[in-house]
Design an enzyme around this catalytic site. Structure first.
Site, PDB file in Angstrom:
ATOM      1  N   LYS A 176       1.484  19.195  25.911  1.00 40.64           N
ATOM      2  CA  LYS A 176       1.392  20.633  26.221  1.00 40.64           C
ATOM      3  C   LYS A 176       0.314  21.297  25.356  1.00 40.64           C
ATOM      4  CE  LYS A 176       4.066  24.753  26.892  1.00 40.64           C
ATOM      5  NZ  LYS A 176       4.941  25.629  26.139  1.00 40.64           N
ATOM      6  N   TYR A 204     -14.041   9.687  26.937  1.00 45.94           N
ATOM      7  CA  TYR A 204     -12.768   9.091  26.480  1.00 45.94           C
ATOM      8  C   TYR A 204     -12.668   9.159  24.966  1.00 45.94           C
ATOM      9  CZ  TYR A 204     -14.964   4.315  25.826  1.00 45.94           C
ATOM     10  OH  TYR A 204     -15.726   3.236  25.458  1.00 45.94           O
ATOM     11  N   SER A 205     -11.481   8.961  24.463  1.00 36.58           N
ATOM     12  CA  SER A 205     -11.186   9.122  23.026  1.00 36.58           C
ATOM     13  C   SER A 205     -11.679  10.466  22.492  1.00 36.58           C
ATOM     14  CB  SER A 205     -11.810   7.979  22.208  1.00 36.58           C
ATOM     15  OG  SER A 205     -11.340   6.741  22.668  1.00 36.58           O
ATOM     16  N   PHE A 238       1.393  10.656  24.654  1.00 33.74           N
ATOM     17  CA  PHE A 238       2.681  10.411  25.295  1.00 33.74           C
ATOM     18  C   PHE A 238       3.752  11.217  24.561  1.00 33.74           C
ATOM     19  CE2 PHE A 238       1.879   6.024  27.525  1.00 33.74           C
ATOM     20  CZ  PHE A 238       0.992   6.655  28.390  1.00 33.74           C
ATOM     21  N   TYR A 285      -3.779  -0.958  32.157  1.00 35.37           N
ATOM     22  CA  TYR A 285      -2.948  -0.298  31.147  1.00 35.37           C
ATOM     23  C   TYR A 285      -1.471  -0.708  31.297  1.00 35.37           C
ATOM     24  CZ  TYR A 285      -7.002   2.879  30.687  1.00 35.37           C
ATOM     25  OH  TYR A 285      -8.256   3.418  30.519  1.00 35.37           O
ATOM     26  N   TRP A 341      -8.581  -2.528  17.674  1.00 41.16           N
ATOM     27  CA  TRP A 341      -9.704  -2.250  18.589  1.00 41.16           C
ATOM     28  C   TRP A 341     -10.558  -1.052  18.194  1.00 41.16           C
ATOM     29  CZ3 TRP A 341      -9.608   2.344  21.568  1.00 41.16           C
ATOM     30  CH2 TRP A 341      -8.375   3.017  21.605  1.00 41.16           C
ATOM     31  N   THR A 384      -9.465   8.617  19.060  1.00 42.10           N
ATOM     32  CA  THR A 384      -8.615   7.417  19.228  1.00 42.10           C
ATOM     33  C   THR A 384      -7.326   7.475  18.400  1.00 42.10           C
ATOM     34  OG1 THR A 384      -9.337   5.924  17.439  1.00 42.10           O
ATOM     35  CG2 THR A 384     -10.703   5.978  19.427  1.00 42.10           C
TER      36      THR A 384
HETATM   37  P1  A2P Z   1       0.426  10.451  20.807  1.00 45.19           P
HETATM   38  O1  A2P Z   1       0.449   9.763  22.130  1.00 45.19           O
HETATM   39  O2  A2P Z   1       1.536  10.056  19.910  1.00 45.19           O
HETATM   40  O3  A2P Z   1       0.264  11.965  20.931  1.00 45.19           O
HETATM   41  P2  A2P Z   1      -7.671   9.770  22.156  1.00 45.19           P
HETATM   42  O4  A2P Z   1      -7.333  10.454  23.434  1.00 45.19           O
HETATM   43  O5  A2P Z   1      -8.847  10.330  21.447  1.00 45.19           O
HETATM   44  O6  A2P Z   1      -7.773   8.276  22.336  1.00 45.19           O
HETATM   45  O7  A2P Z   1      -6.489  10.024  21.130  1.00 45.19           O
HETATM   46  C1  A2P Z   1      -5.236   9.567  21.363  1.00 45.19           C
HETATM   47  C2  A2P Z   1      -4.431   9.490  20.069  1.00 45.19           C
HETATM   48  O8  A2P Z   1      -4.298  10.780  19.474  1.00 45.19           O
HETATM   49  C3  A2P Z   1      -3.066   8.986  20.344  1.00 45.19           C
HETATM   50  O9  A2P Z   1      -2.686   8.172  19.263  1.00 45.19           O
HETATM   51  C4  A2P Z   1      -2.205  10.244  20.407  1.00 45.19           C
HETATM   52  O10 A2P Z   1      -0.890   9.950  20.007  1.00 45.19           O
HETATM   53  C5  A2P Z   1      -2.913  11.146  19.426  1.00 45.19           C
HETATM   54  N1  A2P Z   1      -2.871  12.578  19.774  1.00 45.19           N
HETATM   55  C6  A2P Z   1      -2.879  13.135  21.001  1.00 45.19           C
HETATM   56  N2  A2P Z   1      -2.877  14.468  20.926  1.00 45.19           N
HETATM   57  C7  A2P Z   1      -2.880  14.791  19.613  1.00 45.19           C
HETATM   58  C8  A2P Z   1      -2.875  16.013  18.881  1.00 45.19           C
HETATM   59  N3  A2P Z   1      -2.870  17.170  19.507  1.00 45.19           N
HETATM   60  N4  A2P Z   1      -2.889  15.936  17.526  1.00 45.19           N
HETATM   61  C9  A2P Z   1      -2.899  14.749  16.891  1.00 45.19           C
HETATM   62  N5  A2P Z   1      -2.892  13.568  17.524  1.00 45.19           N
HETATM   63  C10 A2P Z   1      -2.886  13.577  18.872  1.00 45.19           C
END
Ligand code: A2P
Length: 287
Positions: free
Chosen positions: A242, A180-181, A236, A58, A191, A185
């Protein structure tokens, strides 16, 4: 078992345990500013996460490590309270002279023996696998002289891809699924298979979320946690990190769990098509 922010670990077959929610840390290195992973992991530990999922590949594992070290140094956590999942390797994506993926001659059993040696040497407390299908798990479980069983199998898992068969098989073998995901995602077309619609906009998930005054993301996470599947949502964004941890103040009813299971589409978001010609590509088989 009542899951709480301080107590939400489940046992692993080797005597250790794993927190049901962790922070995912994969973000495209090309468009993620330096320092983002550092801030995210520090935030995660501050709001209660005790499980971080990372990998050398990563390209931010140094920041993840620095964040953990800083949070230990300032007294927020002790090292033994953190479950860190890492995934070692040497060369990233080696290519042949034609630019095609140059594959290792993979021997999964030999690789597993090297993993066992890592555990015996104290380099890892628990060892598991990722993206393994049933045949590949059986290969390891039936390996003559097997010393340590894989305790986890990290695979895609969420309401649109609930993994009913692999989950049942893993349950039988006492292997915990790390999903995961879990939020479906980031839908990056380079991808992600976009045949599947955006999961966080799903009507049923949204209506359940509304009922509990939670977000759809929280419902997705709670769904897996309630069925004993570990979730590692990546974020991120300091607010979403939170929010994604606020999954301990509601629970889904049995009917809601069943209804969400019914959303399964058996279509992966993460197909990894560029490796489809690898002899050990895991997704040609049904599960
Ligand atoms: P970000 O890092 O801007 O929050 P997964 O874990 O299923 O792969 O999903 C990750 C994606 O979902 C990332 O693009 C992340 O973006 C976004 N994400 C994470 N938490 C939330 C949330 N609570 N609501 C909407 N999108 C989210």
């Amino acid at each position: 078992m009542a899951l709480t922010p301080k107590n939400h670990s489940i046992p692993l077959s080797d005597g250790n345990s794993i927190p049901l929610i962790g922070l995912g840390t994969y973000s495209n290195p090309q468009n993620t500013p330096k320092g983002t992973a550092l801030a995210a992991v520090k935030r995660a530990i501050e709001v209660g996460y005790r499980h971080i999922d990372g990998a050398l590949i990563y390209c931010n594992e140094d920041e993840v490590g620095q964040a953990i070290r800083e949070k230990i140094a300032d007294g927020t956590v002790k090292r033994e309270d953190i479950y860190y999942c890492g995934k070692p390797g040497d060369t990233f994506y080696p290519q042949d002279e034609n630019g095609k993926c140059a594959y290792h001659k993979t021997d999964l059993c030999a690789t597993w023996e090297a993993m066992e040696a890592c555990k015996d040497a104290g380099l890892a407390k628990s060892i598991g696998v990722s993206n393994f299908n049933k045949r590949q798990l059986e290969l390891i479980l039936n390996k003559p002289g097997l010393k340590h069983k894989p305790v986890t199998n990290q695979v895609e898992c969420h309401p649109y891809f609930t993994q009913p068969k692999l989950r049942e098989y893993c349950q039988e073998k006492n292997i915990v699924i790390v999903g995961y995901s879990p939020l479906g995602t980031n839908r990056d077309p380079s991808w992600v298979n976009l045949e599947c619609p955006p999961m966080l906009e799903d009507q049923l998930l949204t209506s359940i979320a509304k009922k509990y005054k939670k977000t759809t993301a929280q419902v997705c996470l709670r769904f897996n946690m309630q069925r004993g599947v570990v979730v590692i949502p990546k974020s991120f964004n300091l607010d979403r990190i939170k929010d994604n941890f606020q999954v301990f103040d509601f629970s889904l009813s049995e009917e809601e769990m069943k209804a969400i299971e019914g959303l399964n589409k058996n279509i992966r978001f993460v197909v990894l098509p560029f490796w489809a010609d690898h002899p050990e590509y895991p997704f040609h088989e049904e599960y």
